[in-house]
Design a protein around this motif. Structure first.
Motif, PDB file in Angstrom:
ATOM      1  N   MET A 152       0.841  -1.188   0.000  1.00 29.77           N
ATOM      2  CA  MET A 152       0.000   0.000   0.000  1.00 29.77           C
ATOM      3  C   MET A 152       0.884   1.250   0.000  1.00 29.77           C
ATOM      4  SD  MET A 152      -3.217  -0.781   0.000  1.00 29.77           S
ATOM      5  CE  MET A 152      -3.983   0.685   0.670  1.00 29.77           C
ATOM      6  N   PRO A 153       0.563   2.239  -0.858  1.00 28.90           N
ATOM      7  CA  PRO A 153       1.338   3.487  -0.850  1.00 28.90           C
ATOM      8  C   PRO A 153       1.107   4.241   0.455  1.00 28.90           C
ATOM      9  CG  PRO A 153      -0.600   3.688  -2.253  1.00 28.90           C
ATOM     10  CD  PRO A 153      -0.512   2.249  -1.875  1.00 28.90           C
ATOM     11  N   LEU A 154       2.112   4.987   0.870  1.00 28.28           N
ATOM     12  CA  LEU A 154       1.972   5.788   2.080  1.00 28.28           C
ATOM     13  C   LEU A 154       1.060   6.975   1.815  1.00 28.28           C
ATOM     14  CD1 LEU A 154       5.678   5.932   3.323  1.00 28.28           C
ATOM     15  CD2 LEU A 154       3.834   4.456   4.151  1.00 28.28           C
ATOM     16  N   PRO A 155       0.333   7.426   2.836  1.00 28.57           N
ATOM     17  CA  PRO A 155      -0.479   8.634   2.657  1.00 28.57           C
ATOM     18  C   PRO A 155       0.417   9.852   2.463  1.00 28.57           C
ATOM     19  CG  PRO A 155      -0.455   7.987   4.965  1.00 28.57           C
ATOM     20  CD  PRO A 155       0.198   6.871   4.201  1.00 28.57           C
ATOM     21  N   GLU A 156      -0.122  10.859   1.810  1.00 30.48           N
ATOM     22  CA  GLU A 156       0.603  12.109   1.651  1.00 30.48           C
ATOM     23  C   GLU A 156       0.829  12.735   3.028  1.00 30.48           C
ATOM     24  OE1 GLU A 156       0.239  16.271  -0.917  1.00 30.48           O
ATOM     25  OE2 GLU A 156      -1.469  14.911  -0.736  1.00 30.48           O
ATOM     26  N   ILE A 157       2.032  13.246   3.265  1.00 28.69           N
ATOM     27  CA  ILE A 157       2.356  13.819   4.573  1.00 28.69           C
ATOM     28  C   ILE A 157       1.883  15.272   4.605  1.00 28.69           C
ATOM     29  CG2 ILE A 157       4.164  14.240   6.293  1.00 28.69           C
ATOM     30  CD1 ILE A 157       5.741  11.967   5.032  1.00 28.69           C
ATOM     31  N   THR A 158       0.584  15.408   4.662  1.00 28.07           N
ATOM     32  CA  THR A 158      -0.108  16.681   4.808  1.00 28.07           C
ATOM     33  C   THR A 158      -1.206  16.466   5.835  1.00 28.07           C
ATOM     34  OG1 THR A 158      -1.750  16.180   3.104  1.00 28.07           O
ATOM     35  CG2 THR A 158       0.299  17.262   2.379  1.00 28.07           C
ATOM     36  N   PRO A 159      -1.728  17.538   6.437  1.00 27.53           N
ATOM     37  CA  PRO A 159      -2.858  17.343   7.359  1.00 27.53           C
ATOM     38  C   PRO A 159      -4.026  16.615   6.710  1.00 27.53           C
ATOM     39  CG  PRO A 159      -1.965  19.551   7.593  1.00 27.53           C
ATOM     40  CD  PRO A 159      -1.283  18.937   6.400  1.00 27.53           C
ATOM     41  N   GLU A 160      -4.301  16.967   5.462  1.00 26.03           N
ATOM     42  CA  GLU A 160      -5.432  16.347   4.779  1.00 26.03           C
ATOM     43  C   GLU A 160      -5.154  14.882   4.460  1.00 26.03           C
ATOM     44  OE1 GLU A 160      -5.348  20.591   4.607  1.00 26.03           O
ATOM     45  OE2 GLU A 160      -3.864  19.150   3.847  1.00 26.03           O
ATOM     46  N   GLY A 161      -3.894  14.562   4.158  1.00 26.52           N
ATOM     47  CA  GLY A 161      -3.556  13.181   3.852  1.00 26.52           C
ATOM     48  C   GLY A 161      -3.571  12.281   5.061  1.00 26.52           C
ATOM     49  N   LEU A 162      -3.156  12.811   6.203  1.00 25.47           N
ATOM     50  CA  LEU A 162      -3.078  12.005   7.425  1.00 25.47           C
ATOM     51  C   LEU A 162      -4.367  12.037   8.236  1.00 25.47           C
ATOM     52  CD1 LEU A 162       0.536  12.954   8.577  1.00 25.47           C
ATOM     53  CD2 LEU A 162      -0.186  10.908   7.347  1.00 25.47           C
ATOM     54  N   PHE A 163      -5.143  13.111   8.093  1.00 24.17           N
ATOM     55  CA  PHE A 163      -6.385  13.264   8.862  1.00 24.17           C
ATOM     56  C   PHE A 163      -7.507  13.716   7.923  1.00 24.17           C
ATOM     57  CE2 PHE A 163      -2.841  14.228  11.707  1.00 24.17           C
ATOM     58  CZ  PHE A 163      -3.082  13.373  12.770  1.00 24.17           C
ATOM     59  N   ASP A 169       7.046   2.547   8.162  1.00 22.93           N
ATOM     60  CA  ASP A 169       7.535   3.263   6.984  1.00 22.93           C
ATOM     61  C   ASP A 169       7.084   4.724   6.973  1.00 22.93           C
ATOM     62  OD1 ASP A 169       8.769   0.964   6.132  1.00 22.93           O
ATOM     63  OD2 ASP A 169       7.210   0.417   4.681  1.00 22.93           O
ATOM     64  N   LEU A 170       5.885   4.992   7.481  1.00 25.72           N
ATOM     65  CA  LEU A 170       5.408   6.371   7.520  1.00 25.72           C
ATOM     66  C   LEU A 170       6.241   7.208   8.491  1.00 25.72           C
ATOM     67  CD1 LEU A 170       3.408   8.552   6.709  1.00 25.72           C
ATOM     68  CD2 LEU A 170       1.845   7.702   8.486  1.00 25.72           C
ATOM     69  N   THR A 171       6.607   6.629   9.629  1.00 29.25           N
ATOM     70  CA  THR A 171       7.444   7.340  10.590  1.00 29.25           C
ATOM     71  C   THR A 171       8.786   7.707   9.962  1.00 29.25           C
ATOM     72  OG1 THR A 171       6.410   6.016  12.328  1.00 29.25           O
ATOM     73  CG2 THR A 171       8.362   7.270  12.922  1.00 29.25           C
ATOM     74  N   VAL A 172       9.393   6.774   9.245  1.00 27.45           N
ATOM     75  CA  VAL A 172      10.662   7.044   8.560  1.00 27.45           C
ATOM     76  C   VAL A 172      10.473   8.121   7.504  1.00 27.45           C
ATOM     77  CG1 VAL A 172      12.443   6.044   7.072  1.00 27.45           C
ATOM     78  CG2 VAL A 172      11.562   4.738   9.024  1.00 27.45           C
ATOM     79  N   ALA A 173       9.371   8.061   6.774  1.00 27.33           N
ATOM     80  CA  ALA A 173       9.118   9.060   5.732  1.00 27.33           C
ATOM     81  C   ALA A 173       8.946  10.456   6.336  1.00 27.33           C
ATOM     82  CB  ALA A 173       7.885   8.665   4.929  1.00 27.33           C
TER      83      ALA A 173
END
Length: 288
Positions: A1-12, A181-185
């Motif tokens: 699965m691709p990681l979510p975009e690291i933006t407020p909208e992507g994570l929440f 992986d998200l934490t590393v990203a």
């Protein structure tokens, strides 16, 4: 699965964020209630609060800036001292980053703790209470520096991620299973967007002078497994209790330096209990 975009909208995606820029400082806002300014740590961004935003936004109006010289905020001189650096943050705060004319609360992680205490000392009539999470700024001889590795020139994506993962283990997160992986990203993104090296202020005696001037109540949250304090978290709590006139310290069991990420349930509960009770004044006008 691709990681979510690291933006407020992507994570929440279910939360409604606003983004504002004041005096060059870019901040996200979310939630309802009293204003709580959240200041991230060095080589960081608003993502240092990723496991706290949802819970805290149910009780407070969160203001999550990227600190000057980091994330998406303005550049600052590399040789800024504490007061010089602080003036960039202060300009944003008094310029409208938080609502004018009303008290606000603040919390800071690591280097953000240094800046939270600095703000509280300069705005005693406005800062109603602060929380310091694994703060920096202690005298020399009372901390150690983990042997973090730089990313080698020409490193592949996999090699770069491995270095960031190892550095997270050494300094930020005690349990490697909590590093996904998200934490590393997020760490890789924050590192790549950092232009101001806050360690030159965070590894000096920059916290105590501000704390001695604070008038509001203070909560110190000290992770039990933080590798920075020497000899241990209890000694750091003792220093804080000698230094700040109105501080309560709590040691958070099992957590390393990034305590808000590794122990979010404990941290969220303690912050809500402490900061939720702040804001009232006594007959003399001091916050209680």
């Amino acid at each position: 699965m691709p990681l979510p975009e690291i933006t407020p909208e992507g994570l929440f995606p279910d939360l409604e964020f606003q983004t504002r820029t004041v005096a060059g400082v870019v901040a996200r806002e979310v939630g309802q209630g009293p204003t709580l300014l959240l200041l991230h740590g060095g080589t960081g961004s608003w993502t240092h609060w990723v496991r706290n935003i949802r819970a805290l936004s149910q009780h407070f109006r969160l203001v999550l800036p990227d600190l000057p010289g980091m994330g998406e905020s303005l550049d600052v001189p590399h040789d800024s001292d504490l007061d010089g650096y602080g003036e960039f943050l202060l300009a944003a705060v008094v310029g409208g980053l938080v609502p004018a004319g009303v008290p606000f609360l603040a919390a800071g992680f690591s280097y953000g703790g240094v800046m939270t205490a600095w703000l509280a000392a300069r705005l005693p009539e406005r800062v109603a209470g602060i929380c310091l999470l694994a703060p920096g700024g202690f005298p020399p001889g009372s901390w150690s520096r983990p042997p973090l590795r730089p990313v080698p020139a020409g490193a592949s994506d996999a090699e770069t991620n491995a270095v960031h993962r190892r550095n997270l283990e050494l300094m930020m997160i005690g349990d490697p299973k909590r590093i996904d992986d998200l934490t590393v990203a997020m760490q890789r993104r924050n590192h790549g967007m950092t232009r101001f090296k806050s360690r030159f202020l965070g590894y000096r005696d920059t916290l105590g002078p501000s704390l001695r001037q604070t008038r509001c109540p203070v909560l110190g949250l000290l992770p039990e497994r933080d590798p920075l304090p020497q000899p241990d978290a209890a000694s750091r709590a003792a220093y804080l209790e000698r230094t700040a006139p109105r501080i309560t310290c709590r040691i958070v069991p099992g957590a390393s330096h990034w305590v808000a990420f590794e122990a979010p349930d404990d941290v969220n509960r303690l912050m809500i209990e402490f900061l939720g009770a702040r804001g009232r004044r006594d007959k003399a006008g001091a916050f209680i």
